[in-house]
Design a protein around this motif. Sequence first.
Motif, short mmCIF file in Angstrom:
data_model
loop_
_atom_site.label_atom_id
_atom_site.label_comp_id
_atom_site.label_asym_id
_atom_site.label_seq_id
_atom_site.Cartn_x
_atom_site.Cartn_y
_atom_site.Cartn_z
N ARG A 1 -42.07 12.00 -89.78
CA ARG A 1 -41.17 12.37 -88.68
C ARG A 1 -41.95 12.59 -87.38
O ARG A 1 -41.44 12.31 -86.29
N VAL A 2 -43.18 13.09 -87.49
CA VAL A 2 -44.01 13.23 -86.28
C VAL A 2 -44.24 11.85 -85.68
O VAL A 2 -44.14 11.65 -84.46
N GLN A 3 -44.50 10.87 -86.54
CA GLN A 3 -44.76 9.52 -86.00
C GLN A 3 -43.53 8.95 -85.31
O GLN A 3 -43.64 8.31 -84.27
N THR B 1 -39.29 18.78 -87.81
CA THR B 1 -39.53 17.84 -88.92
C THR B 1 -39.09 18.45 -90.25
O THR B 1 -38.67 17.74 -91.15
N LEU C 1 -43.88 20.33 -83.58
CA LEU C 1 -42.76 19.54 -84.10
C LEU C 1 -42.30 20.00 -85.48
O LEU C 1 -41.21 19.64 -85.92
N ASN C 2 -43.12 20.82 -86.17
CA ASN C 2 -42.75 21.21 -87.54
C ASN C 2 -41.37 21.86 -87.62
O ASN C 2 -40.66 21.74 -88.62
N THR D 1 -48.22 20.66 -92.85
CA THR D 1 -48.26 19.51 -91.94
C THR D 1 -48.92 18.29 -92.56
O THR D 1 -48.93 17.22 -91.94
N HIS E 1 -43.47 15.56 -92.91
CA HIS E 1 -43.89 15.95 -91.56
C HIS E 1 -44.56 14.75 -90.87
O HIS E 1 -44.19 14.40 -89.75
N GLU F 1 -48.52 18.04 -82.74
CA GLU F 1 -47.75 17.75 -83.97
C GLU F 1 -47.25 19.04 -84.64
O GLU F 1 -46.17 19.07 -85.23
N LEU G 1 -43.45 10.66 -81.99
CA LEU G 1 -44.48 10.14 -81.08
C LEU G 1 -44.03 8.82 -80.47
O LEU G 1 -44.18 8.57 -79.27
N CYS H 1 -53.30 12.54 -83.50
CA CYS H 1 -52.52 13.42 -82.63
C CYS H 1 -53.20 14.79 -82.51
O CYS H 1 -53.69 15.34 -83.50
#
Length: 551
Positions: free
Chosen positions: A118-120, A257, A253-254, A110, A115, A250, A123, A245
């Motif tokens: 793509r998490v951002q 992502t 989401l892996n 992470t 990661h 987060e 979000l 986060c």
Amino acid sequence: MVSAESTTPVHDAAAGKAFYVTTPIYYVSAAPHIGNAYTSVAGDFLTRWHRQRQAPVWYLTGTDEHGEKVLRSAETAGKDPQSFTDELVASAWQPMLNTVDIANDDFIRTTQPRHVERVQRALTAFYERGDIYLGEFEGLYCVGCEEFKLPGDLEPGEGEYEGQMVCPMHGKPPKSVAEKNYFFKLSAYVDKLLAHYEANREFVVPESSYNEMVSFIKSDLRDLSISRTSFDWGIPLPWDPEHVCYVWFEALLNYTTAVGLFDEPGSEGAAKFAGTWPADVHLVGKDIARFHSVTWPAMLMSLGLDLPKQIFAHGWLLVGGKKMSKSKLTAISPNDITDVFGSDAYRYYFMRAITFGGDGSFSWEDLGARYNNDLANGLGNLASRNAAMIGKYFGGSLPAAGEATAAEAAVRELAEQSIAAAEAAIDRVALHEAVSSVWQMVDRANLYITEQAPWVLGKQADQLVDGSRLATVLVTVSESLRVIAVGLNALMPKVSAQLWESLGAPAALGSLAEQPIQTAAAWGRLPAGTPITKVNLFPRIDLAALEADEA
Ligand code: MSP
């Protein structure tokens, strides 16, 4: 517990899409123990089986590196969190995959930019959709679980925490936290979640977990606090970078992502996403089933993405009746076992001895007994006796079988049934059942040898020719071993390859990997004249000597 009745398989390989399986991403707060490796082995067995079907597969695992738990562990070790996790991933987590022979297709961390970026994006998408708002929060937080607790989740403490309420998993009182946080509108998804559960009875398995999740969703589901300001080891929120986060938000989401979530249309990532998502099975321990079965689907609904087909919650490995854990110092490292018994025996033991979906107690005695009985005496002996007799009576070359009798027909029929039963068990993720189904062949072939007593036939000179009864018996055993090698390849890849080799099968039939499991039981594949060579699959282990060493 997984029901034994056959149900409709939920995992139908849609054209072109890979069968996508994930493990949880593991906290890099300490080195792995056999409880963590349990999920990885289960996923590996499942995905290797699907590969044996000659189907496209994607198997993802990885590490969860942000959050307070990892940060505190790094501080205790006197390191900054990035170097701490870099070192632990390289020295312990990635090597664990080799130790237990995991053939994962990808490993996500992470802290990797793929990661974080793509998490951002995700979000921002939640935020723009109006599913995130700023609020105040006060609650009890367990750092071990990385989770807010409700008073009803706690139990009375013991020892130094006598008189206080503690987290049942970590045995410590949660800390009281009051913060200004961003929240995810989880409560807005109650009806949609319930409708999805209603329409998809196998969304969460086993049934006990399904029922638990439904009652949890019905019981006043609260919005989820998804940001922290008290430390900065995490992914900054794009619109308010003072906040990082919440680690679970987060981490979940892996699964997306890693396969290209929200990548540009036409890009490699977008193609990967189309070829993998939705996941077919998220394998998780039952302690983290809620996050996967409630929070995660709501997040996906918010993002407008398909939900995974199934969340399978397996049980715990227990020590002294309690969940084995790093924090309670009851952890056993996978190496301790594989150094003595090897990775195949390790995989066999955990997949066979514990009902997948229930809890199980690990014991060295049980493992040792199964190694010697099932593996050394059962399978190992079968393969070595067969090779030795073909060596002695036919110069090491497979003879041509004579006419089959009812005894051979029964062996052959059982091979078909056991492969079919194992296939059905795999579709229900009843992994222990798949192993025992294949094992019926080992038991049946041993019984057949005892009944047919080829060593008695071998004393008669007229039997040492093609087409004799002796030839028929040894060909039948060799064919059984061939089917067994294909049937066990997903579970015990090293030993199955050795067996395949000893049957002269690579030259006659090609690689073990390319033998479709569906037709493995089709009989008479090994041609006469194939060289059969000696093999010792499971050298006997002197358990008494081992115990003496330990003492
Ligand atoms: N980081 C989270 C998962 C995030 S997934 C988006 C986490 N990590 S963990 O390292 O604590 O646990 C990972 C997995 O190991 C979980 O599935 C957990 O159930 C499993 N196990 C930990 N101890 C276990 C046993 N004693 N027995 C079986 N599995 C156990 O949770």
